[in-house]
Scaffold this active site. Structure first.
Site, PDB file in Angstrom:
ATOM      1  CE1 TYR A  36      -3.234  -2.778  -0.042  1.00 17.63           C
ATOM      2  CE2 TYR A  36      -3.873  -2.235   2.194  1.00 17.63           C
ATOM      3  CZ  TYR A  36      -4.035  -2.990   1.047  1.00 17.63           C
ATOM      4  OH  TYR A  36      -5.016  -3.936   0.997  1.00 17.63           O
ATOM      5  CG  ASP A  86      -2.376 -20.052  -0.577  1.00 13.49           C
ATOM      6  OD1 ASP A  86      -1.564 -19.876   0.350  1.00 13.49           O
ATOM      7  OD2 ASP A  86      -2.130 -20.785  -1.551  1.00 13.49           O
ATOM      8  CG  ASP A 103      -7.183  -4.302   3.856  1.00 17.42           C
ATOM      9  OD1 ASP A 103      -8.157  -4.238   4.620  1.00 17.42           O
ATOM     10  OD2 ASP A 103      -7.054  -3.585   2.841  1.00 17.42           O
ATOM     11  CG  ASP A 135     -12.466  -6.524   5.931  1.00 21.98           C
ATOM     12  OD1 ASP A 135     -12.085  -5.956   6.982  1.00 21.98           O
ATOM     13  OD2 ASP A 135     -12.987  -5.915   4.985  1.00 21.98           O
TER      14      ASP A 135
END
Ligand code: NAD
Length: 358
Positions: free
Chosen positions: A141, A223, A247, A251
């Site tokens: 990011y 994964d 991130d 979530d």
């Protein structure tokens, strides 16, 4: 000693939910438990409206001076067409990088009273209590070079995932310290089979582990971690990972609990100063209706008391008060279920204060 709190309500439901958290802090102030001095400032879209910037200089100054920051949420459709550097989320990213808030703590806790809210089977999630520690100021990011550019007549977009050893070490230490205070199990998540940056990550985390022999460290590819979170989430205690993986995984972990309106978060610097906010966004679809769930923000205050203000017993009181309110069957619409009583944002804040009184 007075502790200074910067209150940044932001946009959408931000001001409504923050007002309820302020109610709780005012109550603890008035009864003499805390001595908090609160000062409000605009950020995000509200910052743009007030000063033409998502992070006005006065807001940043206040945040820097404060002992801790409480933030609502930023963003809304009104601001979606602004140039990138004026968008509300720039205010958040600016606060994180200006204050070096590199350690993002995202608990995923399922209150037993709300077990029905999860889309997973009850026995998979009942009693779930995971802490995800996400690196917040590095990785893809922020990495450079980054751009969209013309090459051979077509556009290319690229970003860079890049970490220095010191950045990995400080987030690893933060995660080990948290694991020490919990069940002493830490899972470091990377993609070391494909990415060099992850190879370095794994190497540094393994080295730091030598300083924490009591903590059982494991490594997992991202994964697989996504799969395991859905398959058997209770295998995890603390997870640590880089910015983008964190991130996404945090979530997913949040949704295991089924209730986005219940989850707080903290972003800390190396000295324990932090910014505290609910994990959800500004929910423009329900803003102004008085129905937003303020509990994630109220629980963010509890995290603030625990991690930045050294007020563990007050933190526990708030968490217990939330439990009492849920036991009473009081619910905002997002967590409503049969047999419970539906109430609004302000009533929920009042109910928490009442539970604190008793
Ligand atoms: P959101 O979290 O705002 O909303 C998702 C859904 O959850 C909506 O239906 C909303 O009504 C509901 N919801 C969220 N919080 C709730 C609460 N406290 N009580 C009851 N219901 C709640 O996510 P989104 O819709 O993707 O984004 C809306 C805006 O928020 C966008 O502008 C986005 O950029 C921004 N956003 C900000 C943050 C932040 O400030 N940290 C985080 C995520 C999204």
């Amino acid at each position: 000693m007075t502790q200074k709190i910067a209150i940044l309500p932001g946009d959408g439901i931000g001001p409504e939910i923050v007002a309820e958290a302020v109610k709780v802090m005012n109550f603890l102030n008035n009864e003499g438990t805390l001595k908090l001095e609160m000062e409000h400032a605009p950020v995000g879209g509200a910052g743009y409206d007030a000063a033409g910037e998502p992070l006005p200089a006065a807001t940043l100054k206040l945040a820097k001076q404060a002992d801790a920051i409480l933030l609502g949420a930023v963003g809304g459709p009104k601001y979606d067409t602004l140039p990138r550097e004026k968008r509300p989320e720039k205010g958040l990213l600016g606060l994180r990088s200006e204050l070096t808030l590199f350690s993002n703590l995202r608990p995923a806790i399922l209150y037993p009273q709300l077990a029905e809210a999860s889309s997973l089977k009850h026995d998979l999630v009942a009693g779930l209590d995971i802490m995800i520690v996400r690196e917040l100021t590095g990785g893809i990011y922020f990495g450079k070079p980054r751009a969209i550019e013309q090459r051979n007549g077509e556009r290319y977009g690229y970003n860079t995932m890049c970490y220095g050893e010191s950045e990995i070490e400080r987030i690893a230490r933060s995660a080990f310290e948290i694991a020490m205070k919990r069940n002493k199990k830490l899972c470091s998540v990377d993609k070391a089979n494909v990415l060099e940056v992850s190879e370095l990550w794994r190497d540094v985390v393994t080295r730091v582990a030598k300083d924490y022999p009591a903590v059982q460290l494991s490594h997992m590819y991202v994964d697989n971690a996504a799969m395991q979170l859905v398959k058997w989430p209770k295998q995890f205690d603390v997870m640590v990972t880089e910015n983008m993986f964190g991130d996404i995984l945090s979530d997913a972990a949040a949704m295991l609990t089924g209730s986005i309106g219940m989850l707080p978060s903290a972003s800390l610097d190396a000295n324990g100063k932090g910014m505290y906010e609910p994990i959800h966004g500004s929910a423009p679809d329900i803003a102004g209706k008085g129905i937003a769930n303020p509990l994630a923000t109220i629980l963010s205050v509890a995290m603030m008391l625990r991690y930045s203000l050294n007020q563990e017993s007050a933190a526990r009181r708030i968490e217990a008060a939330v439990g009492i309110v849920l036991d009473k069957g009081l619910r905002t619409p997002d967590i409503m279920s049969e047999g419970c009583k539906k109430i609004g944002t302000a009533e929920m804040g009042d109910a928490v204060v009442k539970a604190l009184q008793n």
